[in-house]
Design a protein around this motif. Structure first.
Motif, PDB file in Angstrom:
ATOM      1  N   LEU A   5      30.761  10.505  23.857  1.00 50.43           N
ATOM      2  CA  LEU A   5      30.021   9.875  22.770  1.00 50.43           C
ATOM      3  C   LEU A   5      28.535  10.092  23.032  1.00 50.43           C
ATOM      4  O   LEU A   5      28.041   9.768  24.119  1.00 50.43           O
ATOM      5  CB  LEU A   5      30.324   8.379  22.698  1.00 50.43           C
ATOM      6  N   ILE A   6      27.833  10.656  22.053  1.00 46.61           N
ATOM      7  CA  ILE A   6      26.386  10.813  22.164  1.00 46.61           C
ATOM      8  C   ILE A   6      25.723   9.844  21.195  1.00 46.61           C
ATOM      9  O   ILE A   6      25.978   9.884  19.985  1.00 46.61           O
ATOM     10  CB  ILE A   6      25.946  12.254  21.851  1.00 46.61           C
ATOM     11  N   VAL A   7      24.884   8.979  21.724  1.00 46.14           N
ATOM     12  CA  VAL A   7      24.159   7.976  20.938  1.00 46.14           C
ATOM     13  C   VAL A   7      22.713   8.454  20.837  1.00 46.14           C
ATOM     14  O   VAL A   7      21.991   8.492  21.829  1.00 46.14           O
ATOM     15  CB  VAL A   7      24.242   6.586  21.597  1.00 46.14           C
ATOM     16  N   VAL A   8      22.304   8.807  19.634  1.00 49.55           N
ATOM     17  CA  VAL A   8      21.000   9.445  19.423  1.00 49.55           C
ATOM     18  C   VAL A   8      19.913   8.418  19.093  1.00 49.55           C
ATOM     19  O   VAL A   8      19.991   7.726  18.068  1.00 49.55           O
ATOM     20  CB  VAL A   8      21.097  10.489  18.292  1.00 49.55           C
ATOM     21  N   ASP A   9      18.935   8.302  19.981  1.00 51.39           N
ATOM     22  CA  ASP A   9      17.635   7.674  19.683  1.00 51.39           C
ATOM     23  C   ASP A   9      17.702   6.267  19.080  1.00 51.39           C
ATOM     24  O   ASP A   9      16.950   5.950  18.132  1.00 51.39           O
ATOM     25  CB  ASP A   9      16.833   8.568  18.741  1.00 51.39           C
ATOM     26  N   VAL A  10      18.547   5.409  19.606  1.00 50.75           N
ATOM     27  CA  VAL A  10      18.563   4.020  19.130  1.00 50.75           C
ATOM     28  C   VAL A  10      17.478   3.264  19.914  1.00 50.75           C
ATOM     29  O   VAL A  10      17.753   2.523  20.854  1.00 50.75           O
ATOM     30  CB  VAL A  10      19.950   3.373  19.268  1.00 50.75           C
ATOM     31  N   GLN A  11      16.241   3.510  19.516  1.00 49.99           N
ATOM     32  CA  GLN A  11      15.048   3.015  20.202  1.00 49.99           C
ATOM     33  C   GLN A  11      14.258   2.090  19.284  1.00 49.99           C
ATOM     34  O   GLN A  11      14.376   2.151  18.061  1.00 49.99           O
ATOM     35  CB  GLN A  11      14.179   4.195  20.643  1.00 49.99           C
ATOM     36  N   LYS A 155      21.406  14.900  12.721  1.00 49.44           N
ATOM     37  CA  LYS A 155      21.879  16.144  12.097  1.00 49.44           C
ATOM     38  C   LYS A 155      21.719  17.335  13.030  1.00 49.44           C
ATOM     39  O   LYS A 155      22.667  18.116  13.226  1.00 49.44           O
ATOM     40  CB  LYS A 155      21.124  16.401  10.794  1.00 49.44           C
ATOM     41  N   PHE A 156      20.539  17.471  13.618  1.00 51.30           N
ATOM     42  CA  PHE A 156      20.303  18.642  14.462  1.00 51.30           C
ATOM     43  C   PHE A 156      21.080  18.576  15.771  1.00 51.30           C
ATOM     44  O   PHE A 156      21.485  19.612  16.308  1.00 51.30           O
ATOM     45  CB  PHE A 156      18.803  18.828  14.701  1.00 51.30           C
ATOM     46  N   THR A 157      21.332  17.382  16.278  1.00 52.78           N
ATOM     47  CA  THR A 157      22.180  17.252  17.462  1.00 52.78           C
ATOM     48  C   THR A 157      23.615  17.661  17.130  1.00 52.78           C
ATOM     49  O   THR A 157      24.267  18.368  17.906  1.00 52.78           O
ATOM     50  CB  THR A 157      22.140  15.808  18.003  1.00 52.78           C
ATOM     51  N   CYS A 158      24.103  17.262  15.953  1.00 59.59           N
ATOM     52  CA  CYS A 158      25.443  17.672  15.512  1.00 59.59           C
ATOM     53  C   CYS A 158      25.532  19.188  15.363  1.00 59.59           C
ATOM     54  O   CYS A 158      26.498  19.818  15.829  1.00 59.59           O
ATOM     55  CB  CYS A 158      25.780  17.014  14.182  1.00 59.59           C
ATOM     56  N   LEU A 159      24.551  19.780  14.702  1.00 63.73           N
ATOM     57  CA  LEU A 159      24.575  21.226  14.469  1.00 63.73           C
ATOM     58  C   LEU A 159      24.569  22.003  15.780  1.00 63.73           C
ATOM     59  O   LEU A 159      25.322  22.969  15.953  1.00 63.73           O
ATOM     60  CB  LEU A 159      23.379  21.632  13.609  1.00 63.73           C
TER      61      LEU A 159
END
Length: 201
Positions: A5-11, A155-159
């Protein structure tokens, strides 16, 4: 097959009250926490925007207005408000995010010359983070992604995940877009579907 699981930028800067707040961002945190408490993930990875104060994507460092675009080193760069500055409160993960099972953190956007939306590489596709190598070292085959914001970093992490050969899935309930104009969600989802990303609803 092993799954991450990658959690992107929940900052803080991307959440309610932040310098670059994503509308309704806080609503996805309970859903992300439920996923992170799931024992089926072999790895739980956080990405973290980690900009130096002199980052050239900041409008304030270029005498520009937020929303304008300029050319930097031959590449177009959108002008953002100052956000996620290294060591600042805004760069910290949101206090409600469940962190006990996190196995790895990937910091991005550290080069002041170029932005980095994806957790895998900078926007100019010249320098990679350690994310792809880490996933492959851990024998991960399936990557599921959540976080902020759908139309940029998620989006870019998924791509890039799909390009790297991972079976890539986006949890629709675990993301929000920074730009909520009509059609924006749809456009992002269509682009992901066209690039072999599965949408989990």
């Amino acid at each position: 097959m092993k799954k991450a699981l990658i959690v992107v930028d929940v900052q803080n800067d991307f959440c309610e009250g932040g310098a670059l707040a994503v509308p309704n961002a806080n609503e996805i945190i309970p859903y992300i926490n439920l996923l992170m408490e799931d024992s089926t993930y072999d790895e739980i990875i956080l990405t973290q925007d980690w900009h130096p104060a002199n980052h050239k994507s900041f409008a304030s460092n270029n005498g520009k207005k937020v929303g304008e675009s300029i050319e930097i080193n031959g590449y177009s760069q959108f002008m953002w408000p100052d956000h996620c500055v290294q060591g600042s409160y805004g760069a910290e993960f949101h206090k409600d995010l469940y962190l006990e099972k996190v196995t790895h953190i990937v910091q991005k956007g550290q080069n002041p010359e170029v932005d980095s939306y994806s957790g895998f590489q900078d926007n100019n596709q010249l320098v990679k983070t350690d994310l792809e190598d880490y996933l492959k070292f851990k024998d991960i085959e399936i990557v599921e992604i959540v976080g902020l914001a759908l139309d940029y970093c998620v989006k870019f992490t998924c791509l890039d995940s799909a390009k790297a050969g991972f079976i890539t899935c986006l949890h629709y309930k675990g993301t929000k877009a920074v730009n909520v104009k009509p059609g924006n969600y749809k456009d992002a989802i269509i682009e992901l579907l066209e690039n072999n990303v599965t949408i989990l609803s």
